[in-house]
Design an enzyme around this catalytic site. Structure first.
Site, PDB file in Angstrom:
ATOM      1  N   ASP A  32      -8.728  -0.372 -19.193  1.00  0.00           N
ATOM      2  CA  ASP A  32      -9.285  -0.378 -17.834  1.00  0.00           C
ATOM      3  C   ASP A  32      -9.975  -1.714 -17.618  1.00  0.00           C
ATOM      4  OD1 ASP A  32     -10.900   0.406 -15.407  1.00  0.00           O
ATOM      5  OD2 ASP A  32     -10.156   2.395 -15.948  1.00  0.00           O
ATOM      6  N   ASN A  33      -9.957  -2.218 -16.386  1.00  0.00           N
ATOM      7  CA  ASN A  33     -10.722  -3.450 -16.119  1.00  0.00           C
ATOM      8  C   ASN A  33     -12.093  -3.127 -15.504  1.00  0.00           C
ATOM      9  OD1 ASN A  33     -10.136  -2.760 -13.537  1.00  0.00           O
ATOM     10  ND2 ASN A  33      -9.238  -4.708 -12.939  1.00  0.00           N
ATOM     11  N   THR A  36     -12.969  -0.242 -10.593  1.00  0.00           N
ATOM     12  CA  THR A  36     -13.386   1.026  -9.972  1.00  0.00           C
ATOM     13  C   THR A  36     -13.643   2.109 -11.027  1.00  0.00           C
ATOM     14  OG1 THR A  36     -11.085   1.670  -9.639  1.00  0.00           O
ATOM     15  CG2 THR A  36     -12.184   0.597  -7.779  1.00  0.00           C
ATOM     16  N   LYS A  92      -1.720  -6.182  -6.335  1.00  0.00           N
ATOM     17  CA  LYS A  92      -1.349  -6.778  -7.618  1.00  0.00           C
ATOM     18  C   LYS A  92      -1.225  -5.722  -8.722  1.00  0.00           C
ATOM     19  CE  LYS A  92      -3.234 -10.768  -8.863  1.00  0.00           C
ATOM     20  NZ  LYS A  92      -4.302 -11.787  -9.038  1.00  0.00           N
ATOM     21  N   ASN A 100       4.147  -5.299 -15.699  1.00  0.00           N
ATOM     22  CA  ASN A 100       3.702  -5.529 -17.078  1.00  0.00           C
ATOM     23  C   ASN A 100       3.820  -4.260 -17.930  1.00  0.00           C
ATOM     24  OD1 ASN A 100       3.111  -8.256 -16.741  1.00  0.00           O
ATOM     25  ND2 ASN A 100       1.039  -7.837 -15.999  1.00  0.00           N
ATOM     26  N   GLY A 103       7.461  -3.721 -18.716  1.00  0.00           N
ATOM     27  CA  GLY A 103       7.900  -4.687 -19.729  1.00  0.00           C
ATOM     28  C   GLY A 103       7.433  -4.264 -21.110  1.00  0.00           C
ATOM     29  N   TYR A 146      -1.981  -0.264  -0.209  1.00  0.00           N
ATOM     30  CA  TYR A 146      -1.848   0.785  -1.225  1.00  0.00           C
ATOM     31  C   TYR A 146      -0.453   1.412  -1.159  1.00  0.00           C
ATOM     32  CZ  TYR A 146      -3.067   5.014  -3.890  1.00  0.00           C
ATOM     33  OH  TYR A 146      -3.118   6.027  -4.817  1.00  0.00           O
ATOM     34  N   THR A 176      -6.306  15.235  -5.160  1.00  0.00           N
ATOM     35  CA  THR A 176      -6.791  15.938  -6.349  1.00  0.00           C
ATOM     36  C   THR A 176      -8.301  15.758  -6.438  1.00  0.00           C
ATOM     37  OG1 THR A 176      -4.691  15.576  -7.463  1.00  0.00           O
ATOM     38  CG2 THR A 176      -6.564  16.049  -8.876  1.00  0.00           C
TER      39      THR A 176
END
Ligand code: UDP
Length: 324
Positions: A32-33, A36, A92, A100, A103, A146, A176
C-alpha cells in the site's frame, strides 16, 4: 505455503482480504502507498510471521522476491470524494498500477484478480445490471477519472489473458460496507454514521430517491475468494441485490443510532447514478455464491465498530499525502 500479494492492503477491502488469506493459511504480502489506506487496519497482523507489509506505490515498477501464486489488485481510491481530490493518481493506479500488477503476474506465473466496480456501468440504463451490459459512462465527467480507469483496467486485464495467457479474474464490486471504512471518506454509510455520532444532521444528496444496494464486507470477501479459486475469466458481479433509496437508508441509520438529528438535503453531485442493483445470477451459477448477511445485521456490526472508535477518530480530517 502459497504466497499472495494484496495491493491496497491497508484499505477497507484490502485489509479484510488480508485477514481472510491469513486465515486460509497463505503467506500474505501486503502492499500500500498509504495515500487513502491506513496502517491501523492491518496493525493486528504485523506481528504474524506469515505477513509482511511493503510501502510502495504500484503505479511504479513492483519488485517481489521469490515465488508468487496469487495477486489481488485492490489499490485505488474508491470513494467519489477521494478520487475527486486525486484524479490523476486514480487514473494512474487503475492503468499503470494494473499494468505493473499484470506484468508481475506474467513474470511469476501467478493468477491475478483485479477489483473492478459497478461504476463501469455508469448511470445505468439497464436495471438490474448484469455483466452483459456495456454501461453508460461519461468519460469527461467528474467520475470519469475512476470509471474510465476501471474500464481500462478490465480491458488490459483481458488483453493479458488473451494475448499472454495470464490467468485473470475480474470482480465487479457493488457498494460494500463494514468495519474499517474511513469515517471521512465521503461514502454514504460512514458519512451518515459519522454525522449521527457527532450529533450533526444527516446530509442526503438530491431528493434521496436514488438507489443503492449494500453488501456486507464478509459476503463480498467470500465471493472474491470463490472467484479467485474458480476457473472463470470474464467479469462477475458481486454485491447484495437488496436495493434501497438513499432517503430510506438515512431513516434506517437514524433508527439504528437513535440520533435526534434530522435529514438535510444537499445538491446531487454530477453524474450520481440514479439507481444501482447487481444482477447476481452469474455469481450464483459460477461460484455458488450469494449474500448471507442482512442489512439489519451488517449495519449493527458496522455501527458497533464506529461507536467504539477512539473519540478523536470521529473528527479526523480527510487528507492525502502526495505521491513521493
Ligand atoms: N450520498 C448522500 N449523502 C452523503 C454521501 C452520499 O446522500 O453524505 C449519496 C450519494 O449522492 C449517492 C449515494 O449516497 O447517491 C451513495 O454514495 P457513495 O458515495 O457512498 O457511493 P457511490 O455509490 O455513489 O459511488
Amino acid at each position: 505455503m502459497k504466497r499472495v500479494l494484496i495491493t491496497g492492503a491497508a484499505g477497507f477491502l484490502g485489509s479484510h482480504l488480508c485477514d481472510r488469506f491469513i486465515k486460509e493459511g497463505f503467506y500474505v504480502i501486503a502492499m500500500d502507498n498509504l495515500v487513502t489506506g491506513d496502517l491501523r487496519n492491518i496493525e493486528h497482523l504485523r506481528s504474524n510471521t506469515n505477513f509482511e507489509f511493503i510501502h510502495h506505490d504500484i503505479s511504479k515498477h513492483i519488485v517481489i522476491d521469490g515465488e508468487l501464486n496469487y495477486i489481488l489488485n485492490f489499490a485505488s481510491p474508491a470513494s467519489p470524494i477521494d478520487y475527486l481530490k486525486i484524479p490523476i493518481q486514480t487514473l494512474k493506479v487503475g492503468s499503470l498500477g494494473t499494468h505493473n500488477c499484470l506484468g508481475l503476474a506474467r513474470a511469476k506465473g501467478a493468477r491475478i484478480l483485479v477489483a473492478s466496480t459497478s461504476e463501469v456501468y455508469g448511470d445505468p440504463l439497464v436495471h438490474p445490471q448484469n455483466e452483459e451490459y456495456w454501461g453508460h459512462v461519461n468519460p469527461v465527467g467528474y467520475r470519469g477519472c475512476y470509471d474510465e480507469a476501471k474500464r481500462f483496467q478490465e480491458a488490459i486485464t483481458m488483453a493479458y489473458h488473451r494475448h499472454h495467457g495470464v490467468e485473470t479474474r475480474i470482480v465487479r464490486i457493488f457498494n460494500t460496507y463494514g468495519p474499517r471504512m474511513r469515517l471521512n471518506d465521503g461514502r454514504v454509510l460512514p458519512a451518515f454514521i459519522g454525522q449521527a455520532l457527532r450529533g450533526e444532521d444527516l446530509t442526503v444528496f438530491g431528493d434521496g430517491s436514488q438507489t443503492r444496494s449494500f453488501c456486507y464486507v464478509d459476503d463480498l470477501v467470500e465471493g472474491i475468494y470463490r472467484l479467485l479459486m474458480s476457473d472463470y475469466a470474464m467479469p462477475v458481479n458481486v454485491g447484495n441485490p437488496a436495493e434501497i433509496t438513499i432517503g430510506e437508508f438515512a431513516e434506517e441509520i437514524i433508527k439504528l443510532t437513535g440520533t435526534t438529528q434530522k435529514v438535510v438535503y444537499k445538491p446531487l453531485p454530477q453524474d450520481d447514478p440514479k439507481q444501482r442493483q447487481p444482477d447476481i445470477t452469474l455469481a450464483k451459477e459460477v461460484l455458488g455464491w450469494g449474500p448471507k448477511v442482512s442489512r439489519e445485521e451488517g449495519l449493527k456490526i458496522t455501527y458497533d465498530y464506529f461507536k467504539n472508535l477512539p473519540e478523536e477518530r470521529l473528527y479526523e480530517e480527510t487528507h492525502h499525502r502526495e505521491f513521493k
